[in-house]
Design an enzyme around this catalytic site. Sequence first.
Site, PDB file in Angstrom:
ATOM      1  N   HIS A 115       0.163  -1.938   7.467  1.00 20.10           N
ATOM      2  CA  HIS A 115      -1.143  -2.245   7.643  1.00 20.10           C
ATOM      3  C   HIS A 115      -1.065  -3.933   7.147  1.00 20.10           C
ATOM      4  O   HIS A 115      -1.717  -4.487   7.773  1.00 20.10           O
ATOM      5  CB  HIS A 115      -1.811  -1.428   6.403  1.00 20.10           C
ATOM      6  CG  HIS A 115      -3.202  -1.647   6.336  1.00 20.10           C
ATOM      7  ND1 HIS A 115      -4.454  -1.203   6.846  1.00 20.10           N
ATOM      8  CD2 HIS A 115      -3.921  -2.617   5.697  1.00 20.10           C
ATOM      9  CE1 HIS A 115      -5.435  -1.704   6.607  1.00 20.10           C
ATOM     10  NE2 HIS A 115      -5.272  -2.589   6.055  1.00 20.10           N
ATOM     11  N   GLU A 116      -0.429  -4.225   5.753  1.00 19.25           N
ATOM     12  CA  GLU A 116      -0.513  -5.450   5.615  1.00 19.25           C
ATOM     13  C   GLU A 116      -0.031  -6.177   6.524  1.00 19.25           C
ATOM     14  O   GLU A 116      -0.351  -7.663   6.685  1.00 19.25           O
ATOM     15  CB  GLU A 116      -0.072  -5.739   4.079  1.00 19.25           C
ATOM     16  CG  GLU A 116      -0.755  -5.030   3.125  1.00 19.25           C
ATOM     17  CD  GLU A 116      -2.130  -5.263   2.846  1.00 19.25           C
ATOM     18  OE1 GLU A 116      -2.511  -6.346   3.233  1.00 19.25           O
ATOM     19  OE2 GLU A 116      -2.804  -4.411   2.672  1.00 19.25           O
TER      20      GLU A 116
END
Length: 787
Positions: A565-566
Amino acid sequence: MLVSPCRLYRPSIRPPIVASIAVQHQSRRRLALAAAAQSCAPPAPDDTVLRHVFDSQSFWREFRRARESATKPSRGLFGNRYLIHPHGFLDFSKATVEKCQQLVASVVVADTREEQCRIPYLLDRLSDSLCRVLDMADFVRSTHPDDSWRQASTEAYAMLFEFMNVLNTTPDLKIRLESALGDPKVAAGWNSEENMVAQILLRDFSKSAIDLPDGKRRAFVDLSNRISQLGTKFVKDMRPELSSISFPHRQLRDVDPLVLQHATGRHLMGISIPTVGPVAVTALRSMRDEAARQKLYIAGRTAPKAQLQTLQEFLQTRAKVANLSGYRSYADMNLSDKLAQSPAAVNSFLSALSKDNELQTRQEMEEMLLMKKSEQGDGDSSVQIEAWDREYYQAQQANKQRSRSRRPDFMSAYFSLGTVMQGLSRLFTQVYGVRFEPAPISPGEVWDPDVRRLDVMDENEGRIAVLYCDLFARPGKSPNPAHFTLRCSRRIPPSEIKEALALHPNLDPMQVINDGMAISHDAPSNTTYQLPTIALICDFEQPPSAAQAHEPTLLSFRNVQTLFHEMGHAIHSILGRTAHQVVSGTRCATDFAELPSVLMEHFAADAHVLALFARHWQTDAPLPYDMVAERLAIERRGQGVETEQQILLAMLDQAYHSHLPLTTMPGGGFDSTKVLQDVWDRYGSVREPRETSAQGFFGHLVEYGGTYYSYLFDRAIAGKVWQEVFEGGRDGAAVRREGGQSFRDEVLRWGGSRDGWKCLAGLLGDERLRDGGPEAMAEVGKWGVKG
């Protein structure tokens, strides 16, 4: 507004990761494809080194030592020539203010058509100069372990923030920009990106009350300061009215004794447990006694009256600022530059999404009701699921599914941190043509010895970004994963290089123009870019010190999803290389900014993607994908109810930022509890108990302010993109260049320089989306968030 910090946090209140693969369709053929994909995936350059710098502490120490000896003395934090010492932040700030004053003067005297044509460039350079200090100081003050650096960065941030506020209320800047926009011959000389920059800056100037008379402008500033104070106070004071409550031993007999060791008190008649936090959550999921669950649920969602008064004043002050600025409500004001554009469009999306989610929610509620009736065994037809039942019965369903699998969870053994970073690099190589390359670190360049630096290499353009990875836990470090853009991408014209040479004839102008930080220069085209510089923050535990020499950090599957996600935010910053920093990377509409990161969660669960890297750290055996399929099936259970909760919170956010806070309600003034109950009664499957005041814990109201729908919105879009562009991962589509190139060309490369609806229309080939509006928002809602 000339600047807003380039920082994206993952929401701390969020539903489980979408089960992005239809688990029921997994087959032996797909597992064979995954194994084949792994066996033929060639290592990228520096692939082995990339894994070892994260997996082996001894290898990392030697890698760093060998390269440090060959580098020059300290070039400063992040390679910034000002930041060799903490007090360098003050020098950096003073130099920036001086540069900004010169740029302001250039804008104010821009009278000729040629000078006016340069206004978007000059204002963008002004914004970039401020961002160079503000974004970096914001990161250092929240992350650096040294007090002196945190203090210096805090002072620098305050100095530049105050200066920025003066600029944002300087009428001459807006007047010159309006004049340029109003001259067709000037505007005709701008390309689409320059025109977008001009429109964004003009809109942001208007939001700063720059057009108001002096008295109203002072009122605007006072109200804005009050909003900041109240927002900080609201988040700081989030706590229940009762910090703990007591239960007799019999009501806690189903709670894990190890959990109860963290109880706040023990006495002859029972145990006191906290009303919020991990112990409370575990108790709600474990207590068979319904009366006990009810008591704990209500206590954990009842805020002190003072907190509700703070919230009321906060919402009313926001509404007053909006009215002062000419808007009907704060949501109208805050949504004007988003894809949604209006509260009506947001409500269209949420209504359509709620309808799409209704069937799954009803089925899940019926399953829980059957479980409750079976557990009670008295045949009472009046039994229904209450708000305090959801956590308990969802946990029971998950436990039953886990027990049926009869297999311990050994997935983390296949996810050493180094192999996951290796996998991300391999994935990006295949879909975007970029890879990660471990890079030497100069003395003083990083803020902690465990920070790794990666250069991001494009197969055609060479180095295009710098990525600092601060992924390990340490005392005092925030546990929240985050992506920080320390410096945005921007094209540097030859005139700036000449200017740097004239001001500092004894220094390398290429170092001067970007404060010593990373740039790229293409000699044949004479094109120079300041490279995006990014920090990725996670809080992964290192192995015990005795084992660090040979045992890597092993990630849970949830941690893998978090890292993917990051990294989605990071790849947006990396590939969103625009000529102007105001619209580079993640500086797009905030309700579009989560799309790349949420999309990466789908990749994290794909069989072919996992086959690129997921191998046992000791045996090198590939990950059996059925482990992942079982995990996804468990996560998907309860997704309908969880999505409904997020929809309700988004609706509440809209109601609180509508005209209601300044409206007299029946029985008196604004009642935030009554508004919450009305939303839950109208749209929820379960009524919220009348005794609670859960809005006192809704800290995201401060950050989002009418845009809490954004995460659901981007989840719906990401699911559609995954299915349409990456074909749901079928037959290896997730690791093919076609889908990645399309997403890069239509979405990522534009940053915020192209309207998000046009990006989606081009990506999905759906012209109905091109102009946005309530109909387009409703269409996205119909897509759902099922993955």
